[in-house]
Design a protein around this motif. Structure first.
Motif, PDB file in Angstrom:
ATOM      1  N   SER A 391     -28.274 -47.651 -18.688  1.00 34.88           N
ATOM      2  CA  SER A 391     -28.119 -46.783 -19.881  1.00 34.88           C
ATOM      3  C   SER A 391     -29.533 -46.379 -20.308  1.00 34.88           C
ATOM      4  N   HIS A 392     -30.549 -47.712 -20.418  1.00 31.18           N
ATOM      5  CA  HIS A 392     -31.739 -47.628 -20.795  1.00 31.18           C
ATOM      6  C   HIS A 392     -32.742 -48.433 -19.758  1.00 31.18           C
ATOM      7  N   CYS A 393     -33.746 -47.972 -19.206  1.00 28.34           N
ATOM      8  CA  CYS A 393     -34.208 -48.716 -18.208  1.00 28.34           C
ATOM      9  C   CYS A 393     -35.675 -48.907 -18.590  1.00 28.34           C
ATOM     10  N   GLY A 394     -36.292 -50.003 -18.899  1.00 28.93           N
ATOM     11  CA  GLY A 394     -37.467 -50.411 -19.178  1.00 28.93           C
ATOM     12  C   GLY A 394     -38.484 -50.148 -18.137  1.00 28.93           C
ATOM     13  N   PHE A 395     -38.145 -50.356 -16.915  1.00 35.15           N
ATOM     14  CA  PHE A 395     -38.950 -50.259 -15.748  1.00 35.15           C
ATOM     15  C   PHE A 395     -39.300 -48.834 -15.293  1.00 35.15           C
ATOM     16  N   SER A 396     -38.372 -47.951 -15.589  1.00 36.13           N
ATOM     17  CA  SER A 396     -38.548 -46.470 -15.106  1.00 36.13           C
ATOM     18  C   SER A 396     -38.532 -45.394 -16.253  1.00 36.13           C
ATOM     19  N   SER A 397     -38.449 -46.194 -17.480  1.00 38.86           N
ATOM     20  CA  SER A 397     -38.156 -45.161 -18.630  1.00 38.86           C
ATOM     21  C   SER A 397     -37.108 -43.973 -18.502  1.00 38.86           C
ATOM     22  N   TRP A 398     -36.025 -44.451 -18.086  1.00 40.84           N
ATOM     23  CA  TRP A 398     -34.878 -43.583 -17.619  1.00 40.84           C
ATOM     24  C   TRP A 398     -33.985 -43.856 -18.706  1.00 40.84           C
ATOM     25  N   LYS A 399     -33.073 -42.863 -19.400  1.00 40.54           N
ATOM     26  CA  LYS A 399     -31.966 -42.970 -20.340  1.00 40.54           C
ATOM     27  C   LYS A 399     -30.944 -42.144 -19.847  1.00 40.54           C
ATOM     28  N   ASP A 400     -29.730 -42.497 -19.981  1.00 44.60           N
ATOM     29  CA  ASP A 400     -28.584 -41.803 -19.353  1.00 44.60           C
ATOM     30  C   ASP A 400     -27.864 -40.767 -20.044  1.00 44.60           C
ATOM     31  N   HIS A 401     -28.612 -40.255 -21.359  1.00 43.76           N
ATOM     32  CA  HIS A 401     -28.169 -38.949 -22.074  1.00 43.76           C
ATOM     33  C   HIS A 401     -29.313 -38.522 -22.922  1.00 43.76           C
ATOM     34  N   ASP A 402     -28.869 -37.535 -23.423  1.00 48.67           N
ATOM     35  CA  ASP A 402     -29.964 -36.611 -24.480  1.00 48.67           C
ATOM     36  C   ASP A 402     -31.060 -36.041 -23.326  1.00 48.67           C
ATOM     37  N   ASP A 403     -32.326 -36.559 -23.622  1.00 50.54           N
ATOM     38  CA  ASP A 403     -33.149 -35.998 -22.653  1.00 50.54           C
ATOM     39  C   ASP A 403     -33.624 -36.789 -21.572  1.00 50.54           C
ATOM     40  N   TYR A 404     -32.908 -37.712 -21.161  1.00 52.33           N
ATOM     41  CA  TYR A 404     -32.884 -38.685 -20.168  1.00 52.33           C
ATOM     42  C   TYR A 404     -34.176 -39.474 -19.915  1.00 52.33           C
ATOM     43  N   SER A 405     -34.971 -39.789 -21.090  1.00 49.98           N
ATOM     44  CA  SER A 405     -36.052 -40.611 -21.203  1.00 49.98           C
ATOM     45  C   SER A 405     -36.139 -41.528 -22.536  1.00 49.98           C
ATOM     46  N   THR A 406     -36.710 -42.878 -22.362  1.00 54.54           N
ATOM     47  CA  THR A 406     -36.736 -43.698 -23.543  1.00 54.54           C
ATOM     48  C   THR A 406     -37.681 -43.127 -24.168  1.00 54.54           C
ATOM     49  N   GLY A 407     -38.750 -42.167 -23.878  1.00 49.62           N
ATOM     50  CA  GLY A 407     -39.673 -42.086 -24.666  1.00 49.62           C
ATOM     51  C   GLY A 407     -40.901 -43.027 -24.640  1.00 49.62           C
TER      52      GLY A 407
END
Length: 469
Positions: A391-407
């Motif tokens: 759901s949140h990946c520190g390695f790739s900065s992926w997030k599985d919702h909203d804008d798909y980035s952890t920022g």
């Protein structure tokens, strides 16, 4: 076979089962063969619904490939794989169980698309799944989903405080389907652990007072003592837990085994992994924080983990302007001059570069780590190939919702957990991949049950556990 004193069956899913639960281990380390056999032996088998394997018409495992161009498309493919695989695993486990015991599924709330996967699996396995265990995060929606599909739910927590938060916010509305609460010892369990920032990873705490506090919390919220607390993490011989069984302070207690079932005939992990478990000594399992989930986790300290430890040690802080002790400009590993470091750190950086770690990669914490060219290339490819498994990946900065980035900046101190867990589960190098195990894994080497290279069936293991050993 004589059953260990005080150990009695519990009623779960409308039938009597032994209070012995198979831990549902991540990517393909627990499947239909192990969980079906555990249920057939009279316990509660647990199918891992985390990117589970599917099979082609010949029975071969279907490779999970991601040719799609965008992360979001790959993420949607991952959800399809996860649902298809878990459904097939549940169906096969149910057949193997022969109507004995019970079959649970296990999901990580922090996995990518967890809610979609859980709903998709439960929709297609109605009547086959008795309950859902769920941890790695705060699964507030678990009770709501369980109610929709009329299955039990068993949250995994590491403190009474975590349970209270879940209960107050959501679980009190679906109290009748709360079948048990899994207490997972954050210092002893394998895989991802619920160690909080207030707890010291180097100072393990006795589980008894923590479980007593959990029971007190449950009682304060009106949860019956008949709802078991399942002790997970560090459980090996039941005789070592004698004072927990039939203990009025603790209420009903059951036990979860995650590490011991790894070394069984039905365990799906590769033979090299099984063989290595027999060689471990105390201290060979490391509690670390390299996982891209941000959680602590426990795994065998092999060259893969040691390389991550070394990478983080080759790390220095920097600032964008000359300030404080940051008075010199970094002249190795980076392009540009806006990296100000201390004179001592400049010397360290030059030393690392001379050793072949000539590339400096920025981290989200205003530091740089020094890596070799091969490491840099692997990190960049793995980050680019991200398929959104968390759901949140520190390695790739992926997030599985909203804008798909952890920022946040992608973190090169971590790794692609999907890639390494898939690889080790399907025959990859056990030295160069993440090998999850609980901290009691060294006991394989000491326990006479496993001497002369003996590998039990799941039935033999359950029978052995029931004797107290």
């Amino acid at each position: 076979m004589s059953v260990f004193k005080g150990l009695k069956p519990i009623v779960y899913g409308g039938r009597e089962v032994w209070p012995l639960i198979e831990g549902g281990k991540g990517v393909a380390a627990t499947n239909h063969a192990s969980s079906g056999a555990w249920a057939a032996a009279g316990g509660i088998g647990t199918v891992s619904a985390v990117n589970a394997d599917s099979y082609d018409p010949t029975g071969k495992i279907v490779p999970q490939l991601y040719p799609q161009l965008t992360r979001r498309e790959r993420h949607e493919q991952l959800i399809r794989y996860a649902i298809d695989g878990a459904v097939e695993q549940v169906q096969r486990a149910h057949e193997i169980s022969g109507g004995q015991g019970a079959i649970n599924i296990n999901v990580l709330w922090e996995m990518g698309g967890a809610q979609a996967v859980l709903e998709g699996v439960l929709e297609k396995t109605r009547g086959l799944v008795t309950g859902v265990t769920c941890g790695a995060g705060m699964p507030y929606k678990l009770s709501e989903i369980a109610a929709r599909f009329n299955v039990n739910y068993l949250p995994i927590v590491s403190s009474g405080r975590a349970f209270r938060a879940l209960w107050k916010r959501a679980y009190h509305k679906v109290a009748h389907l709360l079948a048990a609460v899994v207490y997972e010892d954050p210092w002893l369990a394998g895989g991802h652990n619920g160690l909080s920032n207030a707890e010291d990873p180097r100072k393990p705490e006795d589980p008894y007072p923590r479980v007593k506090a959990l029971r007190d919390t449950m009682r304060a919220e009106g949860v019956s003592d008949d709802v078991p607390i399942i002790m997970a993490g560090g459980v090996w011989f039941l005789r070592e837990w004698n004072n927990w069984i039939d203990n009025p302070d603790l209420g009903a207690i059951a036990f979860q085994f995650g590490t011991r079932p790894l070394l069984t005939e039905e365990s799906p992990i590769p033979q090299a992994w099984k063989d290595h478990l027999r060689e471990l000594d105390p201290g060979d399992v490391l509690l670390h924080r390299f996982s891209p989930t941000g959680f602590y986790s426990s795994a065998v300290r092999n060259p893969f983990l040691r390389s991550l430890e070394a990478r983080s040690e080759r790390q220095i802080p920097y600032s964008r302007v000359s300030a404080g002790e940051h008075t010199v400009q970094l002249d190795v590993g980076v392009r540009g001059k806006n990296f100000w470091v201390t004179p001592v750190d400049l010397d360290r950086a030059r030393g690392w570069a001379a050793q072949g770690f000539e590339h400096a990669l920025r981290t989200p914490d205003d530091t740089v780590v020094f890596v070799s060219g091969a490491e840099r290339d692997t990190i960049r490819v793995d980050q680019a190939d991200c398929m959104g498994c968390l759901s949140h990946c520190g390695f790739s900065s992926w997030k599985d919702h909203d804008d798909y980035s952890t920022g946040r900046l992608a973190d090169p101190r971590s790794f692609c957990i999907q890639k390494t867990l898939q690889d080790i589960a399907h025959g990859g190098d056990i030295q160069q991949n993440l090998m999850f195990a609980g901290h009691a894994a060294y006991r394989f080497k000491q326990d006479p049950f496993y001497s002369n290279n003996f590998t039990p069936t799941v039935k033999q293991l359950v029978d052995r556990i029931l004797t107290g050993d």
